[in-house]
Design an enzyme around this catalytic site. Structure first.
Site, PDB file in Angstrom:
ATOM      1  N   ALA A 142      25.309   9.676  -7.260  1.00  0.00           N
ATOM      2  CA  ALA A 142      24.437  10.200  -6.246  1.00  0.00           C
ATOM      3  C   ALA A 142      24.374   8.866  -5.301  1.00  0.00           C
ATOM      4  O   ALA A 142      24.025   7.971  -5.795  1.00  0.00           O
ATOM      5  CB  ALA A 142      23.367  10.901  -6.573  1.00  0.00           C
TER       6      ALA A 142
ATOM      7  N   HIS B  40      26.223  22.611  -2.763  1.00  0.00           N
ATOM      8  CA  HIS B  40      24.839  22.700  -2.373  1.00  0.00           C
ATOM      9  C   HIS B  40      24.726  22.955  -0.532  1.00  0.00           C
ATOM     10  O   HIS B  40      25.564  22.170  -0.174  1.00  0.00           O
ATOM     11  CB  HIS B  40      23.944  21.311  -2.602  1.00  0.00           C
TER      12      HIS B  40
END
Length: 174
Positions: A141, A78
């Site tokens: 995460a 990303h």
């Protein structure tokens, strides 16, 4: 250098618009320029590298200095917010997502992470200090990893804790 660039391009699904391709191209160029002898030929390439690195930092929001040791097929999934220390070592087939920091625990204190092969690092994860992440580990995460993570383990939380551990199969370990 060109074999690595081709492999990086394939790793990012042969899409020239993915920022990971740009970052890896500038990184590979920065590493390659160190091989140029004599120094007077290397200097203009070093200047070009510095401009390219700043340009890619602005365009992609990813800081990957050429002093970092990166293995093959690093996948940057990303856009943005990725900061990697120059002392970090990254293995083969590692995946990074946005907001990842791989670096020193404190300014002026030596010791950066060593990331094993096939490690998957989740969005927003921070891996700080002289820690080792074993092959096939998964970092959740937003985890803040301050201690070693064994091969095949899942690390989650702040500070990160090992939630489950699986032993890699013989094929994965090869």
């Amino acid at each position: 250098m060109f074999e690595n660039l081709r492999e990086d391009f394939n790793t990012h699904q042969r899409d020239p618009w993915r920022q990971g391709v740009w970052v890896m191209a500038v990184y590979r160029f920065g590493r390659w320029r160190y091989k140029i002898r004599p120094a007077f030929l290397r200097r203009p390439l070093s200047l070009l590298y510095k401009f390219l690195k700043i340009g890619v930092q602005i365009a992609a929001g990813i800081d990957l200095p050429c002093e970092t040791q990166v293995g093959r097929r690093l996948r940057i999934e990303h856009f943005g917010g990725i900061v990697i220390s120059g002392d970090t070592v990254i293995g083969d087939d590692v995946t990074l997502r946005h907001g990842v920091t791989l670096g020193l625990r404190r300014t002026g204190v030596a010791g950066a992470p060593v990331i094993g092969d096939r490690v998957d690092i989740g969005a927003g994860a921070k891996i700080l200090g002289p820690v080792r992440i074993g092959a096939g580990a998964v970092i959740g995460a937003n985890a803040v990893v301050l201690c070693d993570v064994p091969a095949g383990a899942l690390a989650v939380g702040v500070p990160a804790r090992i939630k489950k551990h699986r032993h890699p199969t013989l094929q994965e370990a090869a």
